[in-house]
Design a protein around this motif. Sequence first.
Motif, PDB file in Angstrom:
ATOM      1  N   GLY A  82       0.810  -1.205   0.000  1.00 23.53           N
ATOM      2  CA  GLY A  82       0.000   0.000   0.000  1.00 23.53           C
ATOM      3  C   GLY A  82       0.849   1.263   0.000  1.00 23.53           C
ATOM      4  N   ARG A  83       2.144   1.089  -0.090  1.00 24.23           N
ATOM      5  CA  ARG A  83       3.098   2.201  -0.155  1.00 24.23           C
ATOM      6  C   ARG A  83       4.311   1.690  -0.926  1.00 24.23           C
ATOM      7  N   PRO A  84       5.149   2.587  -1.405  1.00 24.98           N
ATOM      8  CA  PRO A  84       6.342   2.122  -2.121  1.00 24.98           C
ATOM      9  C   PRO A  84       7.298   1.403  -1.168  1.00 24.98           C
ATOM     10  N   ILE A  85       8.102   0.528  -1.735  1.00 28.19           N
ATOM     11  CA  ILE A  85       9.164  -0.109  -0.961  1.00 28.19           C
ATOM     12  C   ILE A  85      10.177   0.973  -0.622  1.00 28.19           C
ATOM     13  N   LYS A  86      10.681   0.951   0.579  1.00 32.08           N
ATOM     14  CA  LYS A  86      11.654   1.970   0.973  1.00 32.08           C
ATOM     15  C   LYS A  86      12.833   1.950   0.016  1.00 32.08           C
ATOM     16  N   SER A  87      13.228   3.132  -0.414  1.00 32.35           N
ATOM     17  CA  SER A  87      14.327   3.223  -1.380  1.00 32.35           C
ATOM     18  C   SER A  87      15.656   2.902  -0.714  1.00 32.35           C
ATOM     19  N   ASP A  88      16.645   2.675  -1.548  1.00 32.83           N
ATOM     20  CA  ASP A  88      18.003   2.350  -1.118  1.00 32.83           C
ATOM     21  C   ASP A  88      18.064   1.037  -0.339  1.00 32.83           C
ATOM     22  N   ASN A  89      17.343   0.026  -0.827  1.00 34.89           N
ATOM     23  CA  ASN A  89      17.343  -1.296  -0.215  1.00 34.89           C
ATOM     24  C   ASN A  89      17.672  -2.357  -1.251  1.00 34.89           C
ATOM     25  N   TYR A  90      18.299  -3.415  -0.794  1.00 32.30           N
ATOM     26  CA  TYR A  90      18.541  -4.582  -1.622  1.00 32.30           C
ATOM     27  C   TYR A  90      17.422  -5.583  -1.347  1.00 32.30           C
ATOM     28  N   LEU A  91      16.946  -6.206  -2.418  1.00 31.71           N
ATOM     29  CA  LEU A  91      15.877  -7.185  -2.286  1.00 31.71           C
ATOM     30  C   LEU A  91      16.317  -8.538  -2.830  1.00 31.71           C
ATOM     31  N   LYS A  92      15.839  -9.579  -2.188  1.00 28.41           N
ATOM     32  CA  LYS A  92      15.954 -10.940  -2.718  1.00 28.41           C
ATOM     33  C   LYS A  92      14.568 -11.290  -3.230  1.00 28.41           C
ATOM     34  N   VAL A  93      14.467 -11.527  -4.530  1.00 22.30           N
ATOM     35  CA  VAL A  93      13.192 -11.745  -5.197  1.00 22.30           C
ATOM     36  C   VAL A  93      13.136 -13.195  -5.684  1.00 22.30           C
ATOM     37  N   THR A  94      12.038 -13.890  -5.378  1.00 22.63           N
ATOM     38  CA  THR A  94      11.857 -15.263  -5.841  1.00 22.63           C
ATOM     39  C   THR A  94      10.973 -15.231  -7.083  1.00 22.63           C
ATOM     40  N   TYR A  95      11.517 -15.749  -8.189  1.00 23.15           N
ATOM     41  CA  TYR A  95      10.821 -15.742  -9.480  1.00 23.15           C
ATOM     42  C   TYR A  95      10.473 -17.175  -9.865  1.00 23.15           C
ATOM     43  N   ASN A  96       9.197 -17.428 -10.190  1.00 23.07           N
ATOM     44  CA  ASN A  96       8.726 -18.752 -10.583  1.00 23.07           C
ATOM     45  C   ASN A  96       8.629 -18.813 -12.104  1.00 23.07           C
ATOM     46  N   ASP A  97       9.421 -19.692 -12.737  1.00 23.11           N
ATOM     47  CA  ASP A  97       9.426 -19.803 -14.195  1.00 23.11           C
ATOM     48  C   ASP A  97       8.115 -20.365 -14.737  1.00 23.11           C
TER      49      ASP A  97
END
Length: 123
Positions: A82-97
């Motif tokens: 409901g708000r943007p992700i805080k800037s200046d952060n590293y994310l680990k994203v799980t992607y499902n093929d």
Amino acid sequence: MSKKIWVGLLTIIILLIPLAGYQFWYVPNYGGDDYYTYVGKSYKEIIEKDDAGNDHREYYYNQAGYDQNGNKKLLEFNSALGRPIKSDNYLKVTYNDKRQQVISWEKVEKSSVPRKSLDQILK
């Protein structure tokens, strides 16, 4: 066959059913490969009105992510907060093929990002 052997075989079969379900249904649909990305202020804000006339905001991200070997993948996801992700952060994203989408994301420390991924992000 004796009764003990039948009970043993039945027990093994009953225990294997949830494991098989996990491996053949859950992992392909809800598992995936991990990619790392850096979030700045790279989102697109969409404001829609619901039936009651209230504003509903969504924040979409469309950016490159890198696996642990430094291979690039274009990732499209939203903040779901409901708000943007805080800037200046590293994310680990799980992607499902199989589903061709991001399943989840989480904030990680810079020190947790694999070296090859970090090298690509910092380029």
